[in-house]
Design a protein around this motif. Structure first.
Motif, mmCIF file in Angstrom:
data_model
loop_
_atom_site.group_PDB
_atom_site.id
_atom_site.type_symbol
_atom_site.label_atom_id
_atom_site.label_comp_id
_atom_site.label_asym_id
_atom_site.label_seq_id
_atom_site.Cartn_x
_atom_site.Cartn_y
_atom_site.Cartn_z
ATOM 1 N N LYS A 1 -18.144 11.028 11.097
ATOM 2 C CA LYS A 1 -19.492 10.619 10.682
ATOM 3 C C LYS A 1 -19.613 10.525 9.163
ATOM 4 C CE LYS A 1 -22.155 12.548 14.573
ATOM 5 N NZ LYS A 1 -23.175 13.569 14.908
ATOM 6 N N GLY A 2 -18.646 11.125 8.472
ATOM 7 C CA GLY A 2 -18.639 11.063 7.014
ATOM 8 C C GLY A 2 -19.624 12.009 6.356
ATOM 9 N N LEU A 3 -19.530 12.069 5.037
ATOM 10 C CA LEU A 3 -20.444 12.884 4.234
ATOM 11 C C LEU A 3 -21.119 11.999 3.200
ATOM 12 C CD1 LEU A 3 -18.241 16.059 3.633
ATOM 13 C CD2 LEU A 3 -20.346 15.990 4.947
ATOM 14 N N VAL A 4 -22.341 12.360 2.819
ATOM 15 C CA VAL A 4 -23.024 11.658 1.733
ATOM 16 C C VAL A 4 -23.015 12.556 0.500
ATOM 17 C CG1 VAL A 4 -24.439 10.306 3.321
ATOM 18 C CG2 VAL A 4 -25.332 12.454 2.453
ATOM 19 N N VAL A 5 -22.891 11.931 -0.662
ATOM 20 C CA VAL A 5 -22.793 12.694 -1.911
ATOM 21 C C VAL A 5 -23.778 12.125 -2.928
ATOM 22 C CG1 VAL A 5 -21.273 13.403 -3.814
ATOM 23 C CG2 VAL A 5 -20.348 13.219 -1.491
ATOM 24 N N PRO B 1 -32.827 12.057 -6.028
ATOM 25 C CA PRO B 1 -33.509 13.313 -5.682
ATOM 26 C C PRO B 1 -32.820 13.978 -4.489
ATOM 27 C CG PRO B 1 -35.088 11.504 -5.918
ATOM 28 C CD PRO B 1 -33.723 10.894 -5.938
ATOM 29 N N THR B 2 -32.717 15.287 -4.520
ATOM 30 C CA THR B 2 -32.095 15.993 -3.394
ATOM 31 C C THR B 2 -32.752 15.644 -2.058
ATOM 32 O OG1 THR B 2 -31.206 17.783 -4.739
ATOM 33 C CG2 THR B 2 -31.653 18.299 -2.434
ATOM 34 N N PRO B 3 -34.106 15.603 -1.955
ATOM 35 C CA PRO B 3 -34.683 15.244 -0.651
ATOM 36 C C PRO B 3 -34.312 13.836 -0.171
ATOM 37 C CG PRO B 3 -36.416 15.571 -2.305
ATOM 38 C CD PRO B 3 -35.139 16.036 -2.912
ATOM 39 N N ALA B 4 -34.036 12.926 -1.107
ATOM 40 C CA ALA B 4 -33.608 11.576 -0.710
ATOM 41 C C ALA B 4 -32.192 11.612 -0.131
ATOM 42 C CB ALA B 4 -33.670 10.629 -1.908
ATOM 43 N N LEU B 5 -31.344 12.465 -0.720
ATOM 44 C CA LEU B 5 -29.978 12.622 -0.194
ATOM 45 C C LEU B 5 -30.032 13.282 1.186
ATOM 46 C CD1 LEU B 5 -27.123 14.413 -0.027
ATOM 47 C CD2 LEU B 5 -27.023 12.100 -0.975
ATOM 48 N N SER B 6 -30.905 14.291 1.321
ATOM 49 C CA SER B 6 -31.064 14.965 2.618
ATOM 50 C C SER B 6 -31.542 13.986 3.686
ATOM 51 C CB SER B 6 -32.065 16.123 2.503
ATOM 52 O OG SER B 6 -31.555 17.131 1.665
ATOM 53 N N TYR B 7 -32.480 13.113 3.309
ATOM 54 C CA TYR B 7 -32.941 12.091 4.250
ATOM 55 C C TYR B 7 -31.785 11.165 4.612
ATOM 56 C CZ TYR B 7 -35.494 8.354 6.495
ATOM 57 O OH TYR B 7 -35.916 7.419 7.420
ATOM 58 N N GLY B 8 -30.936 10.862 3.631
ATOM 59 C CA GLY B 8 -29.771 10.014 3.881
ATOM 60 C C GLY B 8 -28.830 10.614 4.909
ATOM 61 N N VAL B 9 -28.663 11.944 4.867
ATOM 62 C CA VAL B 9 -27.813 12.634 5.853
ATOM 63 C C VAL B 9 -28.317 12.319 7.262
ATOM 64 C CG1 VAL B 9 -27.076 14.875 6.766
ATOM 65 C CG2 VAL B 9 -27.196 14.533 4.301
ATOM 66 N N LYS B 10 -29.607 12.520 7.468
ATOM 67 C CA LYS B 10 -30.192 12.341 8.802
ATOM 68 C C LYS B 10 -30.286 10.857 9.180
ATOM 69 C CE LYS B 10 -34.048 14.003 11.601
ATOM 70 N NZ LYS B 10 -35.379 14.625 11.590
ATOM 71 N N HIS B 11 -30.755 10.051 8.255
ATOM 72 C CA HIS B 11 -30.986 8.625 8.470
ATOM 73 C C HIS B 11 -29.677 7.892 8.821
ATOM 74 C CE1 HIS B 11 -32.528 4.591 7.741
ATOM 75 N NE2 HIS B 11 -31.672 4.412 6.752
ATOM 76 N N ILE C 1 -23.677 22.968 -6.974
ATOM 77 C CA ILE C 1 -23.419 22.171 -5.775
ATOM 78 C C ILE C 1 -24.227 22.737 -4.616
ATOM 79 C CG2 ILE C 1 -21.678 21.623 -4.016
ATOM 80 C CD1 ILE C 1 -19.638 21.306 -6.238
ATOM 81 N N LYS C 2 -25.005 21.862 -3.976
ATOM 82 C CA LYS C 2 -25.741 22.230 -2.761
ATOM 83 C C LYS C 2 -25.078 21.520 -1.580
ATOM 84 C CE LYS C 2 -30.402 22.657 -4.825
ATOM 85 N NZ LYS C 2 -31.802 22.170 -4.779
ATOM 86 N N VAL D 1 -23.535 16.529 0.186
ATOM 87 C CA VAL D 1 -23.267 17.365 -0.985
ATOM 88 C C VAL D 1 -24.074 16.808 -2.149
ATOM 89 C CG1 VAL D 1 -21.503 18.250 -2.557
ATOM 90 C CG2 VAL D 1 -20.906 17.783 -0.164
ATOM 91 N N VAL D 2 -24.792 17.694 -2.853
ATOM 92 C CA VAL D 2 -25.549 17.269 -4.034
ATOM 93 C C VAL D 2 -25.042 18.051 -5.238
ATOM 94 C CG1 VAL D 2 -27.840 16.737 -4.941
ATOM 95 C CG2 VAL D 2 -27.570 17.209 -2.510
ATOM 96 N N VAL D 3 -24.690 17.328 -6.290
ATOM 97 C CA VAL D 3 -24.343 17.979 -7.554
ATOM 98 C C VAL D 3 -25.629 18.138 -8.347
ATOM 99 C CG1 VAL D 3 -23.009 17.829 -9.687
ATOM 100 C CG2 VAL D 3 -22.024 17.003 -7.534
ATOM 101 N N THR D 4 -26.122 19.354 -8.421
ATOM 102 C CA THR D 4 -27.384 19.644 -9.107
ATOM 103 C C THR D 4 -27.490 21.136 -9.364
ATOM 104 O OG1 THR D 4 -29.807 19.567 -8.986
ATOM 105 C CG2 THR D 4 -28.645 19.875 -6.902
ATOM 106 N N SER D 5 -28.217 21.472 -10.430
ATOM 107 C CA SER D 5 -28.550 22.876 -10.638
ATOM 108 C C SER D 5 -30.062 23.042 -10.624
ATOM 109 C CB SER D 5 -27.953 23.392 -11.946
ATOM 110 O OG SER D 5 -28.076 24.796 -12.006
#
Length: 472
Positions: free
Chosen positions: A45-49, A83-93, A114-115, A100-104
């Protein structure tokens, strides 16, 4: 730095850039994530970054992607600051195995992190984090026969389309309210501004340029870092101001007179609207260090309220187990499960604007309504940067049965996450039952003191007494 020294806190791993947050350590963490996914998820299914606006974030995200691809896991890599929530939506969508999000997040400029986001589009549960850490300790280095593909992806457009459905945007436009949007030089830049612009909603965006030094502030939507927003709201005659943190998953707000509205009041305004206007089903979750005004609102509407540990991963855990309407934490992270089991500063900014438009009231009026109906609740926090020895000594003494703090007796103690004293302080005719919480940070030499009481003066007195206790 060895793999043993890389520690995941309440929301992933954070470190000082070029000290412990280095290319090599990022590779170690990426390999551990890859190994976890290969063993526990469907790697096909892959990963989004994704990545934020900090120093090196795009390059660190590229390093993460290369390590994942080398392990045979296909990667969709963000084509811009996300934005982290946009990446999270991308995971589900996109039906990915995780993200994986590179952010502090809200940390000072010298930090990065890294989250990891799980397949449901939210914070990794404590169980997932433990497995990733175990892979890290084992020195995981998965390699595949062939390198998987890395595809550049726009995560923002589908996310904007999804969150826009939660707010009556034409109604916000008709209300003629004007908003100030402070993205704090973070990954939220242009997102809320784009939605408002497209729908003819009056707004001003501040600190929208990329500046990884975050000059004069930490990108955290609390005082004093929101001072510029407070000034802009008053000067430009805005009806409210919204501030999102470095990766836009947390929110702070400002009323038309420049007063700061903390996360407790934001959560309370949103919860009341969800229960009274939307009448969506579900229970409520709040973290151990949040306002008990939420308990009163939930009780009025016959909704069960859960109290959990500090860190959105604990809220997310409950969202996955039960029918939870909304969950929130002290640091400004609030999540609505029917969108995602994830906190979202941009969505919640939209909701505040929608509530103002629907009720025909400014943010100050909405907060005043809450204080009137549910009693005066005021809140404060102290961050004490103190040596580890003093920090641990204070927690040890607090755990050993304290009966008095300053002028007030301790009526009961709770230790769900840190040590909380409930005090017999005045409630000013039905206001907040006073409490103070001492909690040691798991990742830095820091002890936080949180307090809620029926007046600002009482909060300050209790915080002062608690600090004196810590330094005894």
């Amino acid at each position: 730095m060895s793999a043993e020294q890389i520690k995941f806190g309440t929301d992933g791993w954070r470190g000082i850039i070029a000290d412990d947050f280095t290319d090599e350590n990022v590779r170690l963490v990426a390999r551990a994530i890859a190994s976890y996914v290969l063993k526990n998820e469907d790697p096909g299914k892959g990963l989004v970054v994704g990545y934020d606006t900090r120093f090196g974030s795009p390059r660190f995200a590229q390093i993460v992607s290369e390590e994942l691809a080398a392990a045979g896991i296909p990667v969709r890599l963000a084509d811009d600051y996300t934005p982290t929530p946009a990446l999270s939506y991308g995971v589900k969508h996109l039906g990915a195995a995780g993200g994986v999000v590179v952010t502090s997040s809200h940390n000072p400029w010298a930090w990065n992190g890294i989250k990891y986001k799980a397949g449901y589009g939210g914070s990794a549960t404590p169980a997932i984090i433990q497995k990733i850490e175990a892979e890290l300790r084992a020195g995981a280095r998965p390699k595949a026969a062939g390198i998987a593909e890395i595809i550049k992806t726009d995560f923002k457009s589908p996310y904007v389309e999804a969150i826009a459905k939660f707010a009556d945007l034409p109604r916000i436009a008709r209300s003629n309210f004007k908003f100030a949007v402070d993205v704090m030089h973070g990954a939220g830049r242009g997102v809320l501004a784009g939605i408002f612009s497209q729908h003819g909603i009056s707004f001003i965006e501040v600190r929208g340029e990329v500046n990884p030094l975050f000059p004069g502030i930490n990108p955290e939507p609390i005082e004093p870092h929101v001072r510029l927003l407070q000034e802009i709201v008053v000067r430009e005659k805005c009806h409210a101001g919204f501030a999102t943190d470095g990766d836009a998953d947390r929110l702070g707000a400002v009323t038309e007179d420049g007063s700061f509205v903390d996360s407790h009041k934001i959560f309370s305004v949103i919860l009341r609207w969800l229960l009274e206007r939307k009448r969506w089903p579900g229970e409520v979750v709040r973290a151990f260090n949040t306002t008990r005004m939420l308990d009163r609102i939930a009780a009025k509407h016959g909704r069960k309220l859960h109290e959990c540990g500090i860190g959105f991963k604990f809220i997310c855990d409950l969202m996955l187990e039960r029918e939870i309407l909304v969950g929130g934490e002290e640091s400004g992270g609030i999540g609505i499960t029917r969108h995602l089991p994830e906190r979202d500063g941009i969505l919640n900014s939209l909701l505040l604007a929608a509530i103002m438009a629907e009720e025909g009231k400014t943010l100050a009026q909405l907060v005043a309504d809450l204080q009137r109906e549910f009693g005066e609740h005021h809140y404060g926090r102290l961050d004490l940067h103190i040596p580890e020895e003093i920090k641990q000594n204070a927690i040890r003494r607090a755990s050993n049965g304290v009966t008095q703090l300053g002028r007030y007796s301790v009526v009961r103690t709770a230790n769900l996450d840190g040590v909380k004293f409930y005090l017999d302080a005045p409630t000013a005719g039905g206001g907040a039952d006073a409490w103070v919480l001492l909690r040691a940070s798991g990742t830095e030499p820091l002890l936080r003191i949180y307090s809620e009481a029926a007046s600002p003066e009482l909060v300050q007195e209790i915080l002062h007494d608690a600090e004196s206790f810590v330094r005894e």
